[in-house]
Every structure is written in C-alpha cells, then in structure tokens.
Design an enzyme around this catalytic site. Sequence first.
Site, PDB file in Angstrom:
ATOM      1  CE  LYS A  66      -2.226   0.404   3.843  1.00  0.00           C
ATOM      2  NZ  LYS A  66      -1.742   1.601   4.563  1.00  0.00           N
ATOM      3  NE  ARG A 116       6.840  -3.500   6.242  1.00  0.00           N
ATOM      4  CZ  ARG A 116       5.553  -3.134   6.151  1.00  0.00           C
ATOM      5  NH1 ARG A 116       5.062  -2.736   4.986  1.00  0.00           N
ATOM      6  NH2 ARG A 116       4.757  -3.190   7.199  1.00  0.00           N
TER       7      ARG A 116
END
Length: 216
Positions: A14, A124
Amino acid sequence: MVRLVVFGRQGAGKGTQSARLAAHFGAPHISTGDMLREAAAAGTPIGLEAKGYMDAGRLLPDEVMLGVIEERLAQPDVLERGFLLDGFPRTLGQAEALLGITEVDVAVNLEVPEDVVIERISSRRVCQGCGRIYSVAEPPSRNWTCDTCGGEVLQRPDDTPDAVAARLAAYQAETIPAVHWFDTKGLLVTVDGVGTPDDVAERLIAAVEARLAERR
Ligand code: AMP
C-alpha cells in the site's frame, strides 16, 4: 484535482503503490502511519500517545485520527491538488467522518491474500532516515545502510510476529467494514496486488483512470 483513498492490509504494498499513484495523479500522498511515526520521532504529544498503539499494532482512537486528518486536509496543497489517503480511513467511523468533511472520487482496494502479506512483512526492512523499503531478500548494497540516504535500515518495531497478527486482526475486524461501506457508495474498485511493483502500479493506474473517466 483528484481525491483518492487506498485500502490494503499491512504488507499489501500500500505504501509503495500509494506513492506511485500520488505521483502519477499529482496529488499529495498522505500516509497517517508516516505522519504518526514522524510525530513519535519528534516527541510531540500526539506522537507519544501514538507510539504505544503503533508498537502494539493497535489502532488509535477515531477522535485522535480525525483531528490529525482534518488538520491535514485543510492545508493549501490539498485544497489545490486533492489527496491520496494511505492508511485512513481504517474504521467505519473514520470512513463516515471522512465523507462528512470531503468528497472522495475513488477508493482503491489493493487485494493481497493474508498468507502472502505475512511472508512479505516478516522480511520487510525500512530505512530510518528516508523510509525507503528493503527486504531480507533485497537488502541495500552494503551493510544495512540505505542506498538513497545512508540511513540505518532496520525492521519496523511493529513488524514483529505478535504485532503483525494484531494488525491483520484489526484490519479484518475494523477496516474491512469500511472497505465494504465504500463499495455500497459505488466508490470502490478492487485491484489484484500480487505481482511485480511495476505490474501492480500499471493495473492500479488503469483501474483508477477508468473509474475517474466513468465519473466525469
Ligand atoms: P501503517 O503505517 O499505515 O501500517 O500505520 C502504522 C500504525 O499507525 C497502525 O498500526 C496504527 O497503530 C496507526 N495508524 C495509522 N493510521 C491509522 C488510522 N487511520 N487509525 C488508527 N490508527 C492508525
């Protein structure tokens, strides 16, 4: 001017895709997560309050978030060029309040299955200086130092397994109803978020442009 909202569970890409969409449409990219992380780093009262919630993967109260977003949407860049909201609204209450203060042209639902996002989030890593995203599979070229700004590249404090599970549960329980609500208003377009960042960006831009053209 264009007014966009981007939904997607944590790890759906996103943030990355919102930045690209905002650049494409020339709209300010407003990420409430980034705003809260900056406020926490600066030690402002809202930042200090936000830190506890963020580290636990819990949502801040709607009243606090509405204050933050109302102030941001009143800035001259937004009045002139619109906005791309990334991470707001996150609840039905926030969604209803948003449409009480502004119109929205399109809400995008970036759809990535839960098992795929869990894998992405656990690998991540983020630059503490400029926010650039890396992963264990694609680290900076040397020693966890950012290729862009030289900052330190680390795991986000809320990317631990417990906090990730809490955020995904909150998305399901609180944000999915907001996504459905935008759908009932005829404003939602769902885009498949699995694929290379370039492919997903192309799909997103095409979907938003098609929807904007329908509305004009
Ligand atoms: P994000 O970077 O969008 O994943 O946001 C990080 C964290 O900031 C979330 O897990 C929440 O604790 C908080 N946050 C960001 N946006 C909102 C929002 N609209 N409502 C409540 N909490 C939020």
